[in-house]
Design an enzyme around this catalytic site. Structure first.
Site, PDB file in Angstrom:
ATOM      1  N   GLN A  24      21.838  -1.015 -46.164  1.00 33.73           N
ATOM      2  CA  GLN A  24      22.952  -1.579 -46.918  1.00 33.73           C
ATOM      3  C   GLN A  24      23.399  -2.918 -46.328  1.00 33.73           C
ATOM      4  O   GLN A  24      23.789  -3.825 -47.074  1.00 33.73           O
ATOM      5  CB  GLN A  24      24.124  -0.602 -47.005  1.00 33.73           C
ATOM      6  CG  GLN A  24      24.699  -0.111 -45.694  1.00 33.73           C
ATOM      7  CD  GLN A  24      24.019   1.127 -45.162  1.00 33.73           C
ATOM      8  OE1 GLN A  24      22.882   1.407 -45.478  1.00 33.73           O
ATOM      9  NE2 GLN A  24      24.738   1.878 -44.328  1.00 33.73           N
TER      10      GLN A  24
ATOM     11  N   HIS B 188      13.160   3.276 -25.198  1.00 29.86           N
ATOM     12  CA  HIS B 188      13.672   2.708 -26.449  1.00 29.86           C
ATOM     13  C   HIS B 188      13.679   3.742 -27.564  1.00 29.86           C
ATOM     14  O   HIS B 188      14.520   3.694 -28.461  1.00 29.86           O
ATOM     15  CB  HIS B 188      12.814   1.505 -26.879  1.00 29.86           C
ATOM     16  CG  HIS B 188      13.265   0.212 -26.298  1.00 29.86           C
ATOM     17  ND1 HIS B 188      14.289  -0.527 -26.831  1.00 29.86           N
ATOM     18  CD2 HIS B 188      12.824  -0.489 -25.229  1.00 29.86           C
ATOM     19  CE1 HIS B 188      14.466  -1.628 -26.120  1.00 29.86           C
ATOM     20  NE2 HIS B 188      13.591  -1.628 -25.132  1.00 29.86           N
TER      21      HIS B 188
ATOM     22  N   TYR C  22      20.951  -9.228 -37.854  1.00 28.36           N
ATOM     23  CA  TYR C  22      21.178  -7.779 -37.813  1.00 28.36           C
ATOM     24  C   TYR C  22      21.117  -7.313 -36.359  1.00 28.36           C
ATOM     25  O   TYR C  22      20.105  -7.490 -35.692  1.00 28.36           O
ATOM     26  CB  TYR C  22      20.143  -7.022 -38.648  1.00 28.36           C
ATOM     27  CG  TYR C  22      20.475  -5.543 -38.699  1.00 28.36           C
ATOM     28  CD1 TYR C  22      21.482  -5.088 -39.540  1.00 28.36           C
ATOM     29  CD2 TYR C  22      19.849  -4.636 -37.863  1.00 28.36           C
ATOM     30  CE1 TYR C  22      21.840  -3.745 -39.562  1.00 28.36           C
ATOM     31  CE2 TYR C  22      20.200  -3.289 -37.871  1.00 28.36           C
ATOM     32  CZ  TYR C  22      21.195  -2.856 -38.731  1.00 28.36           C
ATOM     33  OH  TYR C  22      21.563  -1.532 -38.734  1.00 28.36           O
TER      34      TYR C  22
ATOM     35  N   GLU D 146     -11.238 -32.847 -59.639  1.00 23.60           N
ATOM     36  CA  GLU D 146     -10.721 -31.487 -59.796  1.00 23.60           C
ATOM     37  C   GLU D 146     -10.269 -31.213 -61.230  1.00 23.60           C
ATOM     38  O   GLU D 146      -9.638 -30.182 -61.492  1.00 23.60           O
ATOM     39  CB  GLU D 146      -9.546 -31.271 -58.835  1.00 23.60           C
ATOM     40  CG  GLU D 146      -9.923 -31.397 -57.360  1.00 23.60           C
ATOM     41  CD  GLU D 146      -8.721 -31.232 -56.434  1.00 23.60           C
ATOM     42  OE1 GLU D 146      -7.571 -31.242 -56.931  1.00 23.60           O
ATOM     43  OE2 GLU D 146      -8.939 -31.093 -55.227  1.00 23.60           O
TER      44      GLU D 146
ATOM     45  N   GLU E 299       3.308  -6.182 -27.678  1.00 25.16           N
ATOM     46  CA  GLU E 299       4.558  -6.951 -27.721  1.00 25.16           C
ATOM     47  C   GLU E 299       4.893  -7.516 -26.338  1.00 25.16           C
ATOM     48  O   GLU E 299       5.117  -8.707 -26.178  1.00 25.16           O
ATOM     49  CB  GLU E 299       5.684  -6.040 -28.205  1.00 25.16           C
ATOM     50  CG  GLU E 299       7.045  -6.711 -28.238  1.00 25.16           C
ATOM     51  CD  GLU E 299       8.163  -5.757 -28.579  1.00 25.16           C
ATOM     52  OE1 GLU E 299       9.249  -6.238 -28.928  1.00 25.16           O
ATOM     53  OE2 GLU E 299       7.967  -4.525 -28.476  1.00 25.16           O
ATOM     54  N   HIS E 300       4.960  -6.653 -25.343  1.00 20.31           N
ATOM     55  CA  HIS E 300       5.252  -7.065 -23.966  1.00 20.31           C
ATOM     56  C   HIS E 300       4.025  -6.803 -23.100  1.00 20.31           C
ATOM     57  O   HIS E 300       3.539  -5.669 -23.058  1.00 20.31           O
ATOM     58  CB  HIS E 300       6.413  -6.264 -23.375  1.00 20.31           C
ATOM     59  CG  HIS E 300       7.667  -6.269 -24.197  1.00 20.31           C
ATOM     60  ND1 HIS E 300       8.032  -5.211 -25.007  1.00 20.31           N
ATOM     61  CD2 HIS E 300       8.638  -7.204 -24.326  1.00 20.31           C
ATOM     62  CE1 HIS E 300       9.179  -5.489 -25.597  1.00 20.31           C
ATOM     63  NE2 HIS E 300       9.570  -6.693 -25.200  1.00 20.31           N
TER      64      HIS E 300
ATOM     65  N   HIS F  70      -2.522 -35.646 -62.974  1.00 24.42           N
ATOM     66  CA  HIS F  70      -2.394 -36.201 -61.633  1.00 24.42           C
ATOM     67  C   HIS F  70      -3.063 -37.578 -61.572  1.00 24.42           C
ATOM     68  O   HIS F  70      -2.538 -38.528 -60.993  1.00 24.42           O
ATOM     69  CB  HIS F  70      -3.060 -35.281 -60.595  1.00 24.42           C
ATOM     70  CG  HIS F  70      -2.301 -34.035 -60.282  1.00 24.42           C
ATOM     71  ND1 HIS F  70      -2.089 -33.034 -61.197  1.00 24.42           N
ATOM     72  CD2 HIS F  70      -1.703 -33.611 -59.118  1.00 24.42           C
ATOM     73  CE1 HIS F  70      -1.403 -32.055 -60.629  1.00 24.42           C
ATOM     74  NE2 HIS F  70      -1.149 -32.389 -59.367  1.00 24.42           N
TER      75      HIS F  70
ATOM     76  N   THR G 181       9.008  -0.701 -30.070  1.00 22.84           N
ATOM     77  CA  THR G 181       8.749  -1.473 -28.853  1.00 22.84           C
ATOM     78  C   THR G 181       7.418  -1.060 -28.230  1.00 22.84           C
ATOM     79  O   THR G 181       7.036   0.111 -28.261  1.00 22.84           O
ATOM     80  CB  THR G 181       9.887  -1.249 -27.857  1.00 22.84           C
ATOM     81  OG1 THR G 181      11.081  -1.792 -28.392  1.00 22.84           O
ATOM     82  CG2 THR G 181       9.603  -1.928 -26.532  1.00 22.84           C
TER      83      THR G 181
ATOM     84  N   ASN H 197      15.708  -0.106 -37.083  1.00 17.75           N
ATOM     85  CA  ASN H 197      14.892   1.098 -37.251  1.00 17.75           C
ATOM     86  C   ASN H 197      13.903   0.909 -38.408  1.00 17.75           C
ATOM     87  O   ASN H 197      13.880  -0.144 -39.049  1.00 17.75           O
ATOM     88  CB  ASN H 197      15.799   2.321 -37.471  1.00 17.75           C
ATOM     89  CG  ASN H 197      16.617   2.220 -38.755  1.00 17.75           C
ATOM     90  OD1 ASN H 197      16.244   1.533 -39.706  1.00 17.75           O
ATOM     91  ND2 ASN H 197      17.739   2.914 -38.790  1.00 17.75           N
TER      92      ASN H 197
ATOM     93  N   ASP I 238      14.140  -8.502 -21.991  1.00 16.25           N
ATOM     94  CA  ASP I 238      14.952  -7.771 -22.963  1.00 16.25           C
ATOM     95  C   ASP I 238      16.426  -8.119 -22.867  1.00 16.25           C
ATOM     96  O   ASP I 238      17.129  -8.180 -23.877  1.00 16.25           O
ATOM     97  CB  ASP I 238      14.809  -6.261 -22.735  1.00 16.25           C
ATOM     98  CG  ASP I 238      13.556  -5.687 -23.356  1.00 16.25           C
ATOM     99  OD1 ASP I 238      12.905  -6.384 -24.140  1.00 16.25           O
ATOM    100  OD2 ASP I 238      13.234  -4.520 -23.046  1.00 16.25           O
TER     101      ASP I 238
ATOM    102  N   GLN J 206      10.515   0.800 -20.960  1.00 17.44           N
ATOM    103  CA  GLN J 206      10.338   0.513 -22.381  1.00 17.44           C
ATOM    104  C   GLN J 206      10.218   1.786 -23.210  1.00 17.44           C
ATOM    105  O   GLN J 206      10.656   1.837 -24.356  1.00 17.44           O
ATOM    106  CB  GLN J 206       9.105  -0.366 -22.581  1.00 17.44           C
ATOM    107  CG  GLN J 206       9.233  -1.747 -21.972  1.00 17.44           C
ATOM    108  CD  GLN J 206      10.431  -2.505 -22.507  1.00 17.44           C
ATOM    109  OE1 GLN J 206      10.514  -2.818 -23.695  1.00 17.44           O
ATOM    110  NE2 GLN J 206      11.391  -2.798 -21.636  1.00 17.44           N
TER     111      GLN J 206
END
Length: 433
Positions: free
Chosen positions: A183, A254, A122, A408, A319-320, A413, A229, A206, A353, A251
């Site tokens: 979608q 964003h 995506y 067990e 994240e960064h 088994h 971000t 998003n 980035d 940043q």
């Protein structure tokens, strides 16, 4: 001692405005696409993107025509960046070795790394054409050996984002769809009359896209949970306040919900950085977004030592994380919770980035405490196999298996082990009489 020169205005760092019920909206879209297929996809594309072509999938000729309109320099830049991403991803792939060992005579254990068969990438649109997301998701998948990559990106203001299409095609996408939002994610995950389903979906998006991936996880695999971000800078007394301010705002642009945090050992650097941010927000073209993030989520914190700075930064698990100190590589030893480290003033988050070659799809919302970002290994299934060729070892394993399984209360088994112990060692068992 920790001193906040700037803190978030709300206790939780969030806006007090009414919230949209994102999970319910996403669930409704997924359910419709699950039952109505292409007709639901078209309906939501018309509703959310005002986009309803005869086919969402671009033909090879359409792709060629679109790419022909992209400036030559942009094409060359795409190729350069994708070379960097591909080189790093291939090196990662090379580091993942298949192996087989003989743990005992005639007992063979092995590991293989098998590429996922079909992946969805995506590529967000929204405010900007995000070419870099095509590099990160598609190039890396192809470096892993994925045979089929389906790539989706939304139209931007009713137009096909030609540069993004060029990036998707040059990255190696096998199918390209002008389709966005929930979608797109649902169509890739579930499959429709005109789109075969994939097994895994990667890429940022998003809150609706992130929620769609979350809800569909399990039906398909996903790269990682995604949020806004984040950037955190650790700086000492030698850091340049203008560089600090520029890198924080790089940043923050964003979106309106980007945490931008400075932790410094120098009160002077902290105060001057705040003043520089305020100055730059008067001239930055994206100040409308960056300013909201800075006002709502920006923080500047002064601590007594770099060890304290690293410890606090690890708690943020950002994240960064950018290290603007005299000895930046020290952070490699001192820190463990981050999506990616950017070491020294010659390096910046924007390189990661856009151009340098490491992946920019990274963990947010403290997920760096337990996961790294998107990399070639995410597109691989690490599987194991085993083979016993020694009758003696199979019999002895059978005896061990029988005891272990009965401890067990797994009698079925145990009997799988018993029958081999009987066959190869002549062991007697009442149930075999």
């Amino acid at each position: 001692m920790v001193v906040y020169l700037k803190s978030k205005p709300h206790a939780n760092g969030t806006s007090s405005s009414p919230k949209i019920d994102v999970p319910s909206i996403v669930q409704g879209v997924i359910n419709d696409i699950r039952t109505k297929g292409d007709s639901a996809v078209r309906s939501y594309s018309e509703k959310f993107d005002r986009w309803s072509p005869s086919s969402f999938k671009l033909s090879f000729q359409e792709i060629e025509n679109i790419i022909s309109k992209v400036p030559k320099q942009t094409i060359e830049d795409i190729k350069t960046v994708q070379h960097n991403v591909r080189t790093f991803a291939l090196a990662q792939r090379e580091s993942l070795k298949d192996f087989e060992l003989e743990i005992r005579p005639g007992v063979h254990l092995g590991q293989k790394n098998i590429p996922i068969s079909a992946v969805g990438a995506y590529i967000p649109g929204g405010r900007y054409p995000l070419l870099a997301s095509a590099h990160m998701t598609i190039v890396t998948a192809k470096a892993a050996g994925v045979r089929r990559v389906v790539a989706c990106t939304p139209p931007i203001n009713g137009e096909i984002p030609s540069s993004t299409i060029a990036a998707m095609h040059l990255a190696g996408a096998d199918e390209i769809y002008i389709l966005g939002g929930v979608q797109a994610v649902a169509a890739m995950a579930i499959g429709t009359e005109t789109m075969d389903k994939v097994d895994f979906i990667a890429g940022p998006g998003n809150p609706f896209v992130a929620e769609a991936k979350r809800q569909l996880f399990g039906e398909i695999g996903i790269d990682l949970p995604a949020g806004p971000t984040e950037v955190l800078i650790v700086a000492d007394h030698k850091a340049d306040p203008t560089t600090v301010a520029v890198d924080l705002l790089s940043q923050a642009e964003h979106g309106p919900d980007t945490p931008a945090v400075l932790i410094t050992t120098s009160r002077e650097v902290g105060e001057k950085s705040i003043k520089e941010v305020d100055r730059l927000l008067k001239i930055l073209p994206t100040a409308a977004l960056a300013g909201v993030s800075w006002d709502t989520f920006g923080e500047v914190i002064v601590v007594d030592s770099l060890n304290e700075a690293y410890e606090l930064a690890d708690k943020y698990a950002s994240e960064h994380v950018q290290i603007l100190t005299e000895h930046p590589r020290e952070a490699l030893e001192k820190m463990s919770n981050y999506g990616a480290l950017f070491l020294g003033e010659k390096t910046c988050v924007s390189y990661g980035d856009k151009v340098i070659g490491t992946n920019h799809v990274l963990p947010t919302k403290k997920a760096a405490r337990f996961t790294g970002g998107l990399w070639v290994g995410k597109y691989l299934k690490t599987v194991t196999y085993q083979e016993v060729t020694s009758a003696q070892e199979s019999g002895e394993l059978g005896v061990l298996c029988g005891r272990a399984a009965r401890a067990e209360n797994f009698e079925g088994h145990a009997r799988s082990g018993d029958i081999r112990a009987n066959t190869y060692l002549g062991e007697s068992f009442g149930w075999l009489q």
